[in-house]
Scaffold this motif. Sequence first.
Motif, PDB file in Angstrom:
ATOM      1  N   ASP A 363       0.831  -1.200   0.000  1.00 20.20           N
ATOM      2  CA  ASP A 363       0.000   0.000   0.000  1.00 20.20           C
ATOM      3  C   ASP A 363       0.867   1.252   0.000  1.00 20.20           C
ATOM      4  OD1 ASP A 363      -1.557   1.935   2.442  1.00 20.20           O
ATOM      5  OD2 ASP A 363      -2.401   1.643   0.440  1.00 20.20           O
ATOM      6  N   HIS A 364       0.450   2.233  -0.779  1.00 13.95           N
ATOM      7  CA  HIS A 364       1.076   3.551  -0.698  1.00 13.95           C
ATOM      8  C   HIS A 364       0.513   4.261   0.530  1.00 13.95           C
ATOM      9  CE1 HIS A 364       2.123   2.729  -4.911  1.00 13.95           C
ATOM     10  NE2 HIS A 364       3.035   3.686  -4.796  1.00 13.95           N
ATOM     11  N   ILE A 365       1.348   4.547   1.514  1.00 10.04           N
ATOM     12  CA  ILE A 365       0.887   5.174   2.748  1.00 10.04           C
ATOM     13  C   ILE A 365       0.271   6.528   2.443  1.00 10.04           C
ATOM     14  CG2 ILE A 365       1.598   5.973   5.033  1.00 10.04           C
ATOM     15  CD1 ILE A 365       3.910   3.928   4.853  1.00 10.04           C
ATOM     16  N   SER A 366       0.978   7.338   1.677  1.00 13.84           N
ATOM     17  CA  SER A 366       0.397   8.566   1.122  1.00 13.84           C
ATOM     18  C   SER A 366      -0.104   8.228  -0.268  1.00 13.84           C
ATOM     19  CB  SER A 366       1.441   9.687   1.064  1.00 13.84           C
ATOM     20  OG  SER A 366       1.869  10.031   2.367  1.00 13.84           O
ATOM     21  N   THR A 367      -1.360   8.493  -0.520  1.00 10.56           N
ATOM     22  CA  THR A 367      -1.999   8.073  -1.758  1.00 10.56           C
ATOM     23  C   THR A 367      -1.187   8.459  -2.978  1.00 10.56           C
ATOM     24  OG1 THR A 367      -4.158   8.311  -0.709  1.00 10.56           O
ATOM     25  CG2 THR A 367      -4.114   8.205  -3.115  1.00 10.56           C
ATOM     26  N   CYS A 368      -0.988   7.496  -3.856  1.00  9.37           N
ATOM     27  CA  CYS A 368      -0.239   7.732  -5.086  1.00  9.37           C
ATOM     28  C   CYS A 368      -1.159   8.380  -6.125  1.00  9.37           C
ATOM     29  CB  CYS A 368       0.323   6.414  -5.612  1.00  9.37           C
ATOM     30  SG  CYS A 368       1.352   6.594  -7.091  1.00  9.37           S
ATOM     31  N   ILE A 369      -0.786   9.551  -6.572  1.00  7.84           N
ATOM     32  CA  ILE A 369      -1.560  10.279  -7.582  1.00  7.84           C
ATOM     33  C   ILE A 369      -0.884  10.110  -8.935  1.00  7.84           C
ATOM     34  CG2 ILE A 369      -2.476  12.531  -8.268  1.00  7.84           C
ATOM     35  CD1 ILE A 369      -2.326  13.366  -5.327  1.00  7.84           C
ATOM     36  N   ASP A 370      -1.645   9.700  -9.910  1.00  6.99           N
ATOM     37  CA  ASP A 370      -1.114   9.482 -11.258  1.00  6.99           C
ATOM     38  C   ASP A 370      -0.440  10.765 -11.757  1.00  6.99           C
ATOM     39  OD1 ASP A 370      -2.477   7.832 -14.196  1.00  6.99           O
ATOM     40  OD2 ASP A 370      -0.630   8.993 -13.947  1.00  6.99           O
ATOM     41  N   PRO A 371       0.845  10.670 -12.170  1.00  8.37           N
ATOM     42  CA  PRO A 371       1.517  11.869 -12.696  1.00  8.37           C
ATOM     43  C   PRO A 371       0.767  12.497 -13.863  1.00  8.37           C
ATOM     44  CG  PRO A 371       3.126  10.151 -12.240  1.00  8.37           C
ATOM     45  CD  PRO A 371       1.763   9.528 -12.066  1.00  8.37           C
ATOM     46  N   ALA A 372       0.028  11.663 -14.598  1.00  8.47           N
ATOM     47  CA  ALA A 372      -0.751  12.205 -15.710  1.00  8.47           C
ATOM     48  C   ALA A 372      -1.859  13.127 -15.217  1.00  8.47           C
ATOM     49  CB  ALA A 372      -1.354  11.058 -16.532  1.00  8.47           C
ATOM     50  N   HIS A 373      -2.212  13.015 -13.940  1.00  9.38           N
ATOM     51  CA  HIS A 373      -3.251  13.861 -13.358  1.00  9.38           C
ATOM     52  C   HIS A 373      -2.668  14.845 -12.342  1.00  9.38           C
ATOM     53  CE1 HIS A 373      -5.518  10.347 -14.864  1.00  9.38           C
ATOM     54  NE2 HIS A 373      -6.480  11.236 -15.109  1.00  9.38           N
ATOM     55  N   GLY A 374      -1.406  15.176 -12.510  1.00 11.09           N
ATOM     56  CA  GLY A 374      -0.791  16.192 -11.667  1.00 11.09           C
ATOM     57  C   GLY A 374       0.007  15.667 -10.498  1.00 11.09           C
ATOM     58  N   GLY A 375       0.160  14.344 -10.399  1.00  8.29           N
ATOM     59  CA  GLY A 375       0.917  13.780  -9.292  1.00  8.29           C
ATOM     60  C   GLY A 375       2.402  14.031  -9.429  1.00  8.29           C
ATOM     61  N   PRO A 376       3.121  14.204  -8.322  1.00  6.49           N
ATOM     62  CA  PRO A 376       4.566  14.454  -8.385  1.00  6.49           C
ATOM     63  C   PRO A 376       5.329  13.171  -8.725  1.00  6.49           C
ATOM     64  CG  PRO A 376       3.866  14.228  -6.114  1.00  6.49           C
ATOM     65  CD  PRO A 376       2.617  14.180  -6.934  1.00  6.49           C
TER      66      PRO A 376
END
Length: 437
Positions: A363-376
């Motif tokens: 599990d990603h402890i801090s939610t993984c945001i898709d870089p395609a949607h602005g995630g770092p």
Amino acid sequence: MLIETDLAGGPVRVDDLDRDSVLWFAEQAKAREAAAALAVLHATIRWCETNTVEDPKWAAGFGEVGGDLDCPEKIGGDGRPMVAAFSAEPLAAAMEISTTAALTLMADALELAHRLPRVMARVEALEVPVWRARSIAQATSSLSPEAAAYVDAEIASRAHRVGPVVLARLVETARARYDTDAHEEAEESARESWDVTLTHGDGRDQRWLGTSWMEITGDTATLADLHDLVGRTAHDLLAIHPDLPLARRRVLALQVIVDRARAHGDSPAPSRPYKAYVHLTATPEGDIAPLGRVEDLGPATSAMIRDWLTGARVTVTPVLDPDRGDPVDAHDPPEWMRELVVQRDQHCVFPDCRRPARRCDLDHISTCIDPAHGGPPGQTHPGNLAPLCRRHHRAKTTTDPTKQWRYRRMDHGHYTWTGPQDQRLVVVPGIGTYSPL
């Protein structure tokens, strides 16, 4: 009419209490119960102190009969004072319990007072109930003083909620670390119980009905290999018997294995290598330390591990750097990263869950945001990953705020969890769960 007393000793009419007052009174009753149990423990310790003896010949023990005081299980010794033979009977009579119960209480009291000072301090503060402290004392009573001190230091902070599985593993680790000779003797004694037995009956009413019961006790590596072979053969039988449940196909698999062995001249069919994760440490002199650890099983002597590996095909994998933390931009971690997290945490890191990490999601402890949607970039790295079994992964990711759990990984490797009702719990991988004070 039900009349009880509160902590101040005043009368309380229980049948007049409203819903909230009942809970208040229940808390007070529980506190009185805890204080009374502690008073009994204090009285027992003092009783033991007033009945001490120096000569083991005159010491009380389990199984003492008449004037025969040569009992194998003495109360006391190894850092605990010995108490006089037959001193349990007066205490038992005063408390209206059996002699065996009194002997057990005396043994537990001596263990807590003389070998588990940290746990005892929390009992004195009414932070740990006496019954739970006694379960710890019974688990450590056969350890050496050094091993008991190790358990006391490791378990004191979470003694108020430690479960039997965690306690048993910690005691076994202490025994293996400090009482290595005794651990080796226990391994040898365990081999004496190895056997294969066949009972003709279905295990319920012992009628035959064409059903028999087989029990195998033996070498862990051998039985793991057999279990793996049975499972794979049962899976292959799915194509022939699609309507049979897995349990029935496992039994059919045994016949297939027997037939293959006969076809090969009574030689067992070769099995697929299985993977065991063994952790060994080198001494400063370059030798292998006498104690190792096998994942999901526990401590094992290096001699036993050597026996398992004799004649086996061994593949040595590179040692992972536990401090490696370089990130990747992909959502799924590479194999080296998954292996590092699995070995680091060993099991699901949700409070009190012991599901092996190899059977968990990462599990990603801090939610993984898709870089395609602005995630770092670089969101996937060991510090942001933790093993969670599927159930507890869902408990963390559910969108229902009344059921959602949140957690963080601390710099020292502990996990702090917050529940939907603001419960606060700390998970120490490999050790257990406790509530922060």
